[in-house]
Design a protein around this motif. Sequence first.
Motif, PDB file in Angstrom:
ATOM      1  N   ALA A 841       0.823  -1.218   0.000  1.00 51.84           N
ATOM      2  CA  ALA A 841       0.000   0.000   0.000  1.00 51.84           C
ATOM      3  C   ALA A 841       0.852   1.261   0.000  1.00 51.84           C
ATOM      4  N   ARG A 842       2.181   1.088   0.251  1.00 52.78           N
ATOM      5  CA  ARG A 842       3.157   2.180   0.289  1.00 52.78           C
ATOM      6  C   ARG A 842       2.940   3.123   1.465  1.00 52.78           C
ATOM      7  N   ARG A 843       2.109   2.728   2.454  1.00 45.09           N
ATOM      8  CA  ARG A 843       1.869   3.575   3.625  1.00 45.09           C
ATOM      9  C   ARG A 843       1.615   2.658   4.824  1.00 45.09           C
ATOM     10  N   ARG A 844       2.236   3.001   6.002  1.00 45.54           N
ATOM     11  CA  ARG A 844       2.074   2.185   7.197  1.00 45.54           C
ATOM     12  C   ARG A 844       0.671   2.385   7.785  1.00 45.54           C
ATOM     13  N   THR A 845       0.087   1.250   8.241  1.00 49.18           N
ATOM     14  CA  THR A 845      -1.296   1.298   8.731  1.00 49.18           C
ATOM     15  C   THR A 845      -1.404   1.116  10.238  1.00 49.18           C
ATOM     16  N   ALA A 846      -0.242   0.921  10.917  1.00 54.97           N
ATOM     17  CA  ALA A 846      -0.280   0.721  12.366  1.00 54.97           C
ATOM     18  C   ALA A 846       1.095   1.050  12.931  1.00 54.97           C
ATOM     19  N   ASN A 847       1.134   1.187  14.264  1.00 55.05           N
ATOM     20  CA  ASN A 847       2.395   1.358  14.964  1.00 55.05           C
ATOM     21  C   ASN A 847       2.879   0.001  15.461  1.00 55.05           C
ATOM     22  N   VAL A 848       4.232  -0.160  15.476  1.00 59.48           N
ATOM     23  CA  VAL A 848       4.819  -1.395  15.997  1.00 59.48           C
ATOM     24  C   VAL A 848       5.959  -1.000  16.929  1.00 59.48           C
ATOM     25  N   ASP A 849       5.866  -1.434  18.185  1.00 57.52           N
ATOM     26  CA  ASP A 849       6.892  -1.156  19.181  1.00 57.52           C
ATOM     27  C   ASP A 849       7.532  -2.462  19.642  1.00 57.52           C
ATOM     28  N   ALA A 850       8.831  -2.354  20.019  1.00 60.70           N
ATOM     29  CA  ALA A 850       9.527  -3.514  20.569  1.00 60.70           C
ATOM     30  C   ALA A 850       9.182  -3.653  22.042  1.00 60.70           C
ATOM     31  N   VAL A 851       8.603  -4.771  22.398  1.00 65.11           N
ATOM     32  CA  VAL A 851       8.287  -5.044  23.805  1.00 65.11           C
ATOM     33  C   VAL A 851       9.555  -5.492  24.528  1.00 65.11           C
ATOM     34  N   THR A 852      10.344  -6.326  23.861  1.00 63.46           N
ATOM     35  CA  THR A 852      11.648  -6.769  24.375  1.00 63.46           C
ATOM     36  C   THR A 852      12.698  -6.411  23.314  1.00 63.46           C
ATOM     37  N   ASP A 853      13.949  -6.650  23.636  1.00 59.24           N
ATOM     38  CA  ASP A 853      14.980  -6.520  22.602  1.00 59.24           C
ATOM     39  C   ASP A 853      14.636  -7.488  21.470  1.00 59.24           C
ATOM     40  N   VAL A 854      14.671  -6.991  20.256  1.00 61.03           N
ATOM     41  CA  VAL A 854      14.264  -7.828  19.129  1.00 61.03           C
ATOM     42  C   VAL A 854      15.335  -7.820  18.038  1.00 61.03           C
ATOM     43  N   ARG A 855      15.354  -8.938  17.293  1.00 61.64           N
ATOM     44  CA  ARG A 855      16.135  -9.000  16.044  1.00 61.64           C
ATOM     45  C   ARG A 855      15.156  -9.229  14.916  1.00 61.64           C
ATOM     46  N   LEU A 856      15.265  -8.385  13.900  1.00 59.17           N
ATOM     47  CA  LEU A 856      14.336  -8.440  12.782  1.00 59.17           C
ATOM     48  C   LEU A 856      15.107  -8.629  11.475  1.00 59.17           C
ATOM     49  N   LEU A 857      14.491  -9.362  10.587  1.00 58.06           N
ATOM     50  CA  LEU A 857      15.011  -9.459   9.222  1.00 58.06           C
ATOM     51  C   LEU A 857      14.231  -8.466   8.373  1.00 58.06           C
ATOM     52  N   ARG A 858      14.932  -7.496   7.776  1.00 56.26           N
ATOM     53  CA  ARG A 858      14.272  -6.453   7.003  1.00 56.26           C
ATOM     54  C   ARG A 858      14.681  -6.572   5.540  1.00 56.26           C
ATOM     55  N   PHE A 859      13.705  -6.552   4.646  1.00 54.46           N
ATOM     56  CA  PHE A 859      14.002  -6.631   3.214  1.00 54.46           C
ATOM     57  C   PHE A 859      12.972  -5.821   2.451  1.00 54.46           C
ATOM     58  N   ASP A 860      13.354  -5.493   1.196  1.00 55.64           N
ATOM     59  CA  ASP A 860      12.443  -4.722   0.350  1.00 55.64           C
ATOM     60  C   ASP A 860      12.400  -5.351  -1.034  1.00 55.64           C
ATOM     61  N   SER A 861      11.765  -4.673  -1.972  1.00 58.24           N
ATOM     62  CA  SER A 861      11.596  -5.230  -3.320  1.00 58.24           C
ATOM     63  C   SER A 861      12.931  -5.385  -4.037  1.00 58.24           C
TER      64      SER A 861
END
Length: 898
Positions: A841-861
């Motif tokens: 959609a090219r636009r964020r629809t919610a907020n996301v917060d880290a509850v604990t220390d997190v490791r995320l895998l981030r990728f794009d097109s």
Amino acid sequence: MIATLSEWVTRHAGWVVAGVVALTALAAASLVDWPERRLAIDIDPAIGTLLPAGGEAQAYLKRVERIFGQSESVVVALYPEDVFAAATLTSLAALDRDLAALPYVQSVTSLASAPLMRADGDTLDLGAASAGEGEALAQAARANPLIAGTLLGAEGRATALVVALAADYETDPGGQAAMAGIRAAVDAAFADTAGVRVTGPPAIKAATVEALMRELTRLVPGILVLVALFLLVAFRSARGVLLPMATIGIALVWVLAVMSLTGRSLNLITAIVPPVVITVGLAYTLHLLSAYYRVRRAADPAAAAVADVGMPLLLTGATTGSGFLALMLSPLAPIREFAWLSALGIGFSVLLSLTFLPAMLRLFACHNIGAPPGARLVRFGSSWLAAFNVRHRRRILAAGGVLMLVALVGASGIRVGTDYVNGFGESTPVRQDFNRISGDFGGATPLSVVLTAPAQGSFARPDLLAALDELQRWLAEQPEIGSVTSLVDYVRTLNRALNEGDAAAYAIPDNATAVKQLLLFGGGDTLESLADTGLRHTQLKVRANVSDSAAIGALVDRIRDRLATLPEPLSGRVTGTPVLLGNVVDDIASGQIVTIGAALLVVFLLLSALFTSFSTGALALLPNLLPVLLYFGALGFSGVTLNPTTSLIACIVLGIAVDDTLYYLARFNNDARRFASESRATVSALRAVLRPVTYTSLALIAGFLMLTTSGLQNQVQFGALAAFTIAVAWLTDVTFTPALASGVKIVTLWDVLRLDLGRAPQDSIPLFADLKLRQARIFALLSEIQQSPAGERVIAEGDEAGDIFVVIDGELRVWVEREDQQVELQRLRRGAVLGEVGHFARRRTANVDAVTDVRLLRFDSDDLEQLRRRYPRTAALVFRNLNRIQAQRLAEATRRIA
């Protein structure tokens, strides 16, 4: 593994050093022949060692030599004031007897012993003339084609002795002294009264022994001194000089010990092994020392240095060794020996650089070594180079492509050939003697043209002798041939002698019976060297006035074409050591495709395994292919021939050049992930590797350039071309490689091995379903691992979206703000995917917060597209899994609405 090795080595540094010293002492002891009190390694100059063992052509030459005698001999040319003076002939006769009495001398032919073929009534006198015959001898010699041009030359102002040596003089230990005995006898008889020249294959081989020993005793210490000076300038520390020198010296002693224990000798090819081991081995010590300087402030800098460069050192050792081992496909035994000995030396150098050198650094407590000089210059140079490479990326790549095309044009002009005589300097006695004798006596390169008929007695037939005479005349017309003698000359001379010197009788008799009678009366050693006893085989003894294998090859091709026109039932073949060497050189040229292809394939497979992708492996190979192509281009443009020595360079340089590429790409990969910026990584990677890469390249160039001071042309050419190609490789690695890498994401094998995605990610993370662990890690490395502390906002509602996230570890809270209240939508844990809706959609629809220390895998097109191009099978599974996740989300949303 490397971390364990580094800890073990530094913890047991004393034992490591003691073990290496003990092994080195044993190795050094094996290098001495204690009863003889000399080095146990022999020098084998025999050109025959360059021939492939057991070849059909070589077997044929041996059969010919069994029939007609040795084809190679020593030619001693004398230049007295009067060749036919009584004193000269008396001294010549005495020298003839003295030489014949020497060990390994099979026969001696000279004016004092050659048959003059004079008639005495009804008998034929085959004896030599006496010293008092002077003018009669001169007339008889000039009129005898078996003497004029071979034993009598330079318009009667020079005479020659032809000394045939026994076939085992090369293989018998005492045979190496044969030439020394011949020279001593000649000098004793004529040094004060006549000019003396000596040539022939045995003389050239003896000169090669002297030259190789002289060059080894000069070049190896010279290269070591040059290396010491280089290290002193580079590090300005006694320890920075002595420790690498000790490491290199030990590796060299070990290699020479292996040569001694396996009975190998130094020859024209393997004599290059010591300089190669020194110069290439220096590169590994420099990389370890450079790493030590970088981490010198660590608690245990020696262990930290091994941990930093241990894996690259092992990998670069493997790729360099592969380049050398590709030469094992050569048909030449000396090149194969060079290949495995050099590869062994590289293995020793890597092993010692990872064990002995750090152990010595630890024992000598080299913690207080200051920063090496030029740090500011390196920072400035690397920053400027990086900016230049990024700014002009396309132009640099285009320039590389143009250079490759130019190199291919140059390579099309490569000439194949070798010249073991002109390989000596112009002022050397061996070359001057060869050229003088070749000019005065119709050539000094022996060839043999053998004719065969199916029946015994065939070469008594006048028609076949006429065909032989016609062939001889054709051979004499060839510009490369100075003299030819054959059975026809012998028959004509005999016929004239029996007819009391009548010039009209200098002809072939008109029937086979008369020919046989002549040969019955005139049998002797000379006849045995021209025809077999059954007159079924005959030999034309050819002396060529060229020594270059290319010129000889062209001549041999013409002779073969001419032999194809012989009348029935004759067949012919040209042979001789020069012919066999020409065949070998041709095999080397055709074998270049095989050896280079094998080296490229092995290096490509290693690079592909290292970077976990065939496409990236090909990409990493490209900067190393450029210097190899430019080497072949330089070979073509310079006119230097492709020969047994220069044929080594391409595989060697390929193996060496890939080292620096690996170091750069590995550092660039780490820094690109750390900074999340290819441009910043280009600067930092160049800053980290510019010094060691430049130091190692300069050391290699200096070491190879030292070979250009050699008195042997093959070593000069090898040194100059290798230095040029290493310089090109360095320039490529600081410009072309960064420009190429700056637009590419790279995944290395050690990244894959050490990346932590948690336990069984293919089972616990839906996006990785049905992927192998390696595939999951590769996808993660092409993407980005993001770490966020507890309380950090990962996604903000309303922001522009482009990335998708996968939770590796930790817990996230998804919420939206409605009527000034936070409405929690869900909690996300390991394996959850978020941001995919915003991604499309090219636009964020919610907020996301880290509850604990997190490791995320981030990728794009862009990451997904790169995965599709480089790893299509992995991409197919990832796309399928991503579609499944979205379908499940849609199904859940539908149920909630319902």
